[in-house]
Scaffold this motif. Structure first.
Motif, short mmCIF file in Angstrom:
data_model
loop_
_atom_site.label_atom_id
_atom_site.label_comp_id
_atom_site.label_asym_id
_atom_site.label_seq_id
_atom_site.Cartn_x
_atom_site.Cartn_y
_atom_site.Cartn_z
N GLY A 81 9.58 -2.78 5.81
CA GLY A 81 10.71 -3.52 5.25
C GLY A 81 10.96 -3.27 3.77
N LEU A 82 10.54 -2.13 3.26
CA LEU A 82 10.85 -1.83 1.86
C LEU A 82 12.37 -1.60 1.76
CD1 LEU A 82 9.49 -1.27 -0.95
CD2 LEU A 82 9.68 1.16 -0.37
N ARG A 83 13.02 -2.48 1.04
CA ARG A 83 14.48 -2.49 0.99
C ARG A 83 15.06 -1.13 0.58
NH1 ARG A 83 17.42 -5.75 3.56
NH2 ARG A 83 15.96 -7.35 2.92
N GLN B 36 0.82 -1.21 0.00
CA GLN B 36 0.00 0.00 0.00
C GLN B 36 0.85 1.27 0.00
OE1 GLN B 36 -2.67 -1.49 -1.02
NE2 GLN B 36 -4.02 -0.15 0.18
N VAL B 37 1.96 1.23 0.72
CA VAL B 37 2.73 2.47 0.88
C VAL B 37 3.75 2.67 -0.24
CG1 VAL B 37 4.64 1.61 2.32
CG2 VAL B 37 3.78 3.94 2.66
N THR B 38 4.09 1.63 -0.95
CA THR B 38 5.12 1.77 -1.99
C THR B 38 4.80 2.88 -3.01
OG1 THR B 38 5.80 -0.50 -1.68
CG2 THR B 38 6.48 0.54 -3.74
N SER C 56 8.57 6.57 6.89
CA SER C 56 8.42 5.77 8.11
C SER C 56 7.76 4.44 7.82
CB SER C 56 7.55 6.49 9.14
OG SER C 56 8.15 7.67 9.53
N LEU C 57 6.66 4.49 7.10
CA LEU C 57 5.91 3.25 6.89
C LEU C 57 6.64 2.33 5.90
CD1 LEU C 57 3.40 1.83 7.90
CD2 LEU C 57 2.12 2.79 5.98
N ALA C 58 7.26 2.92 4.88
CA ALA C 58 7.99 2.09 3.93
C ALA C 58 9.13 1.35 4.64
CB ALA C 58 8.53 2.94 2.79
#
Ligand SMILES: *[C@@H]1O[C@H](CO)[C@@H](O)[C@H](O)[C@H]1NC(C)=O
Ligand SMILES: *[C@@H]1O[C@H](CO)[C@@H](O)[C@H](O)[C@H]1NC(C)=O
Ligand SMILES: *[C@@H]1O[C@H](CO)[C@@H](O)[C@H](O)[C@H]1NC(C)=O
Ligand SMILES: *[C@@H]1O[C@H](CO)[C@@H](O)[C@H](O)[C@H]1NC(C)=O
Ligand SMILES: *[C@@H]1O[C@H](CO)[C@@H](O)[C@H](O)[C@H]1NC(C)=O
Ligand SMILES: [Zn+2]
Length: 940
Positions: free
Chosen positions: A737-739, A698-700, A731-733
């Motif tokens: 765990g968004l690399r 969702q946040v990507t 923060s949310l990414a």
């Protein structure tokens, strides 16, 4: 006081003990207490610590003497005080104490004949005067004053008591003289000291925080808000700070007499701070701070904004600023956010000092709103003061509402007025939905002791007060609201009033303008002010019926708080339904209906399933058809209705599906806030993995949006809200765990460690530091700690202090916990929030709980004097509690410490128990559904 930090005060046993022999006193008292309990007697506690002279009559029965009552008798009315204070900014090496000495003369009028003088005094030692008494009395106008028969200090109720051998006569005037010594302690209350380092030298500031009941710790006074008087203050202080060779070269500063004012608004400060100044329409404006801070221009923003905000309030109130000058000062040690002392406002450094290199836009907003909050009090609160503390909500609620108006004036581009919905309405909904909440208004007789007064400085008083006043101003219209407000201020200037006086003036404005409202102002407002909680209004679009009921987060919980509100027409709990049109502003699209536009009404909204589906449809196809504040509200209502079992949790989760198209801050912030609850409940369970996958997806798009908007993170977004939402994106990414995000934050932080040049924009620092420290080990932590210790501005230190709690290393967290009780490591003002930061970390949670449990009585007795917010602490360390085992521990904690007590955290302990029970039930009912839903969403 400024919101966000709530003071707590010495209470219960902690208030009884003074100075040496403290430990012995505690032990002695608890022995007495347990013996009493064992005998199954009526639980009479000794009313006096027994460390100074006792009242002449000793009695074991519960005493009903005037000096055992917390409220002053009405017999004496102060006219003015002449007070001279001499704080010693050097420690006495023999006693180890910093002290101040003082002399005071108060002139009072006798309103009713009496042979007793009670005047507040706490922790002051008196020099004996004539006939060995603690004070002396003279009379004016030729008659002879009665002589003093006996004098003593009544510790529990904090009085200097003088019994006379004859009566004071009605309408005669008297002078009471005292000489006294007090400790200039680092306890953040009364006349206290703050310390800081400058060029390797330790400097000491003597400063004050009187509200609510600590003026009596600085000099003997009639310390109630309605006992207004004029104060002639003289301070004696050293000339300069350079070491002088032959004794003290002292200087005396005599201040002009004050206006007639309440004791809790007094302030006096001795420092070698610098200032910058300005004059606006004859009013002198000065910003004071540590010399290097002023030299670095950190006071400029505050100076720039104070004038315009002051002018705004003059117009808003239609009343010129009542004083010739407005000083504002940033103090290294300060417990609340700020304090509205009349003409000398005190702040935490983070709430006043701004530096473009270090301050985020959120820091800047906080400064603008706190300045507006405190300046609003110069009239509302200071010029007109509430009669007694039970009406505190009106004082703080009002300032918390108009602070947005003042900040909007200072920064018209920000849309800051919208943010009241997130920062106050949503914030207080969470508390006010509990069965252990309380009404805004309290009965005067229920608020007597200092601890009871302190407990009122809570989210209900500030944020619910602000929310219902915003609603009132909206439905009366701002024109009518300000009209009533202006005549109210004019009538009660330099005096005191109650909240019903404001309602009367608003009613007069309603009548004068012929405004059409269905009930009197007073009838409408009583439903919101005299009973706790708020309604959920259900709009059923298939039947056209609108109904309401009390919204309780746990529908099975039992409301035991008696309601002061007597339902007038027996129709309903909340606003009578026939007045509901006032509150349910509806807009609609082709087939959907949306209520409570811009969340002006203080209530939640539910719909029939069909309308919910249609709203979800609009969100997914054309979300901008719904106003941005209401998009935030749909998310927040849905999640909370689900927690209260009114709608399904899956329906709530579905309100987040459209977020991959949302770019606005408010809906994201609302979602992140609600998902925080999911993190708290599930970050130790198998739901965590699938939830992370869903949220990362969702946040990507938001993360990518900001990456391109800022040209690969090189620029800063233009809009204030966009800047906020960029922080959410990162923060949310990173959290999910968004690399790419994690690499970005690590790379920035490493660059800083290697080059010693910080490449991170101030807006992003908190979250970048936190993520990098979480990903790193001891090396990153130690680097951040050294930066924390060397920070030249508190705003930067605060970001680091927060981020240091993000490490995943238990040993670092445990050591950090130890630091919180060492004032050389963490300032006392920051101890509570640091422990709460650590508890927010899933690894730190149990460590923080064990720490607090193990140290409770130490924390309570050592920090009881104002530097700890016990309710924030209790709520903070128990927030994640959701198992039977944790509930048992919490109950055990309550039982084990029943004798030490919880002070201003008493209510918080019960609220935590209630919340834990609700969490346990919620998880049992929702875990499987939620897991299944996240798993299904993962699949393409
Ligand atoms: C320190 O305190 C002692 C005891 O009260 C007193 O006798 C002495 O004069 C004080 N010293 C200074 C430098 O004020
Ligand atoms: C206080 O000081 C003022 C000014 O010196 C004087 O007029 C007044 O009488 C004094 N009042 C008392 C109570 O000492
Ligand atoms: C006040 O008196 C008590 C008891 O004698 C003593 O322990 C304390 O240090 C004194 N405080 C000051 C500021 O002198
Ligand atoms: C600022 O203060 C200085 C020194 O006290 C004074 O000379 C100057 O006139 C003041 N400036 C304004 C704008 O008030
Ligand atoms: C304060 O105002 C001055 C003059 O308008 C301006 O040059 C300066 O940048 C402002 N400073 C801050 C920190 O806002
Ligand atoms: Zn306030």
């Amino acid at each position: 006081m400024g919101k966000g930090f709530f003071i707590s005060k010495a209470v219960g046993i902690a208030a009884i003990i003074v100075g040496a022999g403290a430990l012995a006193t505690i032990i002695a008292l608890s022995v007495v207490y347990s013996q009493e309990k064992a005998k199954n007697n009526d639980n009479v506690l000794p009313t006096d610590g027994g460390t100074t002279s006792k009242p002449p009559v000793t009695t074991t029965a519960p005493s009903n003497e005037p000096w055992d009552k917390y409220r002053l008798p009405k017999s004496l009315v102060p006219d003015h005080y002449n007070v001279t204070l001499w704080p010693r900014l050097k420690q006495n090496l023999t006693t180890g104490l910093f002290i101040f000495t003082g002399q005071s003369t108060v002139e009072f009028v006798c309103a009713e004949e009496t042979d007793l003088i009670l005047i507040h005094s706490n922790k002051l030692n008196y020099t004996k005067r004539e006939n060995n008494h603690l004070a002396s009395l003279t009379s004016l106008g030729g008659v002879k004053a009665p002589s003093i028969k006996s004098s003593w200090l009544q510790q529990v109720t904090q009085y200097l008591v003088l019994q006379l051998d004859g009566k004071l006569m009605k309408d005669h005037r008297y002078h009471l003289h005292t000489d006294f010594t007090g400790e200039l302690a680092d306890d953040l209350g009364g006349f206290y000291r703050s310390e800081y380092m400058e060029d390797g030298v330790k400097k000491v500031v003597a400063t004050t925080q009187m509200q609510p009941t600590d003026a009596r710790k600085a000099f003997p006074c009639f310390d109630e808000p309605a006992m207004k008087a004029i104060f002639h203050i003289t301070l004696i202080h050293d000339l300069g700070t350079v070491a002088l060779s032959n004794g003290h070269d002292v200087q005396k500063t005599v201040f002009q007499p004050t206006e007639k004012m309440s004791t809790y608004l007094l302030a006096f400060i001795v420092s070698d701070f610098s200032f910058i100044n300005n004059t606006i329409d004859g009013v002198l404006i000065r910003i004071f701070a540590r010399t290097p801070a002023i030299a670095a221009g950190q006071g400029d923003y505050a100076l720039n904004k104070t004038g315009p905000i002051l002018k705004f309030f003059e117009k808003y109130y239609n009343s010129s600023y009542p004083l010739p000058k407005s000083d504002q000062i940033a103090l290294p040690d300060f417990n609340a956010g700020a304090m509205e002392n009349w003409g000398l406002i005190t702040y935490r450094e983070t709430a006043l000092l701004y530096d473009e290199t270090f301050s985020s836009n959120s820091n800047k907003q906080r400064i603008a709103t706190i300045i507006a909050h405190e300046l609003a009090h110069m009239w509302f609160g200071n010029l007109v003061t509430l009669r007694w503390w039970n009406d505190l909500w009106l004082n703080e609620g009002f300032a918390s509402y108009v602070e947005y108006l003042g900040a909007h004036e200072a920064e018209p581009e920000w849309n800051v007025k919208d943010l009241i919905v997130l920062s106050d309405v949503h914030r207080v909904f969470a508390v006010d939905a509990l069965a252990s909440s309380h009404p805004l208004s309290s009965k005067e007789e229920d608020i007597q002791k200092p601890a009871q007064i302190s407990e009122l400085f809570d989210a209900i008083s500030y944020s619910k007060g602000a929310s219902v006043l915003r609603m009132l101003s909206d439905f009366l219209t701002e024109k009518v609201f300000t009209m009533g407000l202006r005549t109210y201020l004019a009538e009660f200037a330099f005096g005191n009033a109650g909240y019903t006086d404001l309602w009367s003036h608003l009613q007069m404005a309603v009548d004068a303008t012929g405004t059409d409202i269905p009930e009197t102002v007073s009838n409408i407002m009583n439903t919101w002010v005299l009973q706790m909680g708020f309604p959920v209004v259900t709009v059923n679009t298939s039947t056209g019926i609108i109904s309401q009921k009390h919204f309780l987060l746990d529908p099975d919980s039992e409301v035991t708080t008696p309601s002061i509100y007597k339902c007038v027409d027996g129709l309903s709990y909340f606003p009578p339904l026939r007045t509901i049109n006032l509150y349910v502003f509806i807009i609609s699209g082709s087939d959907w209906v949306l209520a409570n536009i811009n969340v002006v009404g203080y209530y939640r909204v539910n719909y029939d399933q069909g309308n919910w589906e249609r709203l979800l449809g609009v969100l997914s196809t054309n979300h901008v058809a719904i106003p941005v504040i209401n998009r935030a509200q749909l998310v927040d209502d849905a999640f909370n209705l689900a927690r209260a079992k009114i709608i399904s949790t899956v329906l709530a989760l579905r309100t987040t599906k459209y977020l991959n198209k949302e770019r606005e801050y408010m809906p994201w912030e609302s979602a992140v806030g609600n998902l925080d609850f999911f993190y708290l409940m599930f970050d130790r369970s198998e739901v965590y993995g699938p939830m992370q996958d869903y949220l990362r997806n969702q946040v990507t798009p938001l993360f990518t949006h900001y990456k391109s908007l800022t040209d690969n993170w090189k620029n800063v977004p233009v809009g204030h809200m966009d800047q906020y939402n960029q922080v959410n994106a990162i923060s949310l990414a990173c959290r999910t765990g968004l690399r790419e995000c994690q690499n970005l934050t690590n790379q920035w932080f490493n660059q800083w460690m290697e080059t010693k040049l910080n490449p991170i924009h101030p807006n992003l620092r908190s979250t970048v530091y936190c993520n990098a420290i979480a990903a790193g080990g001891a090396k990153e932590w130690e680097f951040a700690w050294s930066q924390f210790k060397n920070a030249s501005i508190a705003i930067e230190a605060d970001k680091l202090r927060y981020a240091l709690a993000c490490t995943k290393q238990p040993w670092l967290l445990n050591r950090y916990l130890e630091y919180t009780l060492d004032p050389n490591m963490i300032r006392k003002q920051d101890a509570t929030s640091t422990i709460v930061y650590i508890a927010n970390n899933v690894i730190g949670q149990s460590l923080a709980w064990d720490f607090v449990r193990a140290r409770w009585s130490y924390i309570f007795t050592q920090y009881g004097g104002g530097s700890f917010s016990f309710s924030n602490l209790v709520n903070g360390v128990t927030e994640r509690f959701s198992t039977e085992y944790e509930l048992q521990q919490l109950k055990q904690f309550k039982e084990d410490n029943a004798e030490v007590g919880f002070g201003s955290g008493t209510l918080a302990v019960d609220q935590s128990i209630e919340r834990t029970i609700a969490n346990i039930k919620w998880i049992a009912e929702n875990k499987q559904n939620v897991l299944d839903w996240f798993k299904a969403e993962e699949k393409p």
